[in-house]
Design a protein around this motif. Sequence first.
Motif, PDB file in Angstrom:
ATOM      1  N   ALA A  10       0.816  -1.220   0.000  1.00 12.48           N
ATOM      2  CA  ALA A  10       0.000   0.000   0.000  1.00 12.48           C
ATOM      3  C   ALA A  10       0.845   1.263   0.000  1.00 12.48           C
ATOM      4  O   ALA A  10       0.367   2.335  -0.359  1.00 12.48           O
ATOM      5  N   ASP A  37       3.516  -3.443  -6.011  1.00 12.17           N
ATOM      6  CA  ASP A  37       2.233  -3.471  -5.302  1.00 12.17           C
ATOM      7  C   ASP A  37       1.684  -4.882  -5.103  1.00 12.17           C
ATOM      8  O   ASP A  37       0.502  -5.056  -4.805  1.00 12.17           O
ATOM      9  N   CYS A  65       2.225   1.817   5.579  1.00 11.59           N
ATOM     10  CA  CYS A  65       1.297   0.774   5.148  1.00 11.59           C
ATOM     11  C   CYS A  65      -0.078   1.426   5.025  1.00 11.59           C
ATOM     12  O   CYS A  65      -0.209   2.636   5.172  1.00 11.59           O
ATOM     13  N   GLY A  66      -1.092   0.662   4.742  1.00 16.49           N
ATOM     14  CA  GLY A  66      -2.415   1.218   4.487  1.00 16.49           C
ATOM     15  C   GLY A  66      -2.944   2.093   5.596  1.00 16.49           C
ATOM     16  O   GLY A  66      -3.281   3.256   5.395  1.00 16.49           O
ATOM     17  N   ARG A 109      -3.317   5.046   2.968  1.00 17.48           N
ATOM     18  CA  ARG A 109      -4.714   5.135   2.519  1.00 17.48           C
ATOM     19  C   ARG A 109      -5.457   6.328   3.110  1.00 17.48           C
ATOM     20  O   ARG A 109      -6.604   6.576   2.759  1.00 17.48           O
TER      21      ARG A 109
END
Length: 144
Positions: A10, A37, A65-66, A109
């Motif tokens: 991510a 990815d 990370c996400g 994210r």
Amino acid sequence: MTISIGNDHAGTDYKFAIVEFLKSKGITVINHGTNDDNSVDYADFVHPVAHDVENGTSTYGILICGSANGVAMTANKHQKIRAGLCWNKEIVELIRGHNNANVLCIPARFTAIPQAIQMVETFLNTEFEGGRHKKRIDKIPLSC
């Protein structure tokens, strides 16, 4: 200054942008993250970054990370690591100034790449305030 960086799938694009930014500032970067990815396990990239910071190979670590929760939880299992999850520069100022964080955890994210670079810059330019905060940091045991 040397920075160790780690990321899962991510955070790959974020990692590349951050590495470019760090190198433009003359900072040496050790890349422990994945470069594509394809799905990977974040812990495989966290442990080498944490080891680098613990043993002094790197001044600081950056993990992506996400949600950044997994990397933060994993990094904080290591002695001498104070990893903070941040989604804006104000929180970054606090984890450095008040908590003397040595690892910045970025949720890919929930942030944009320019915002992540701004957070990295803030992390590197914010000094630990010491004083009453040092007393609190000293109460974090290396092991229980």
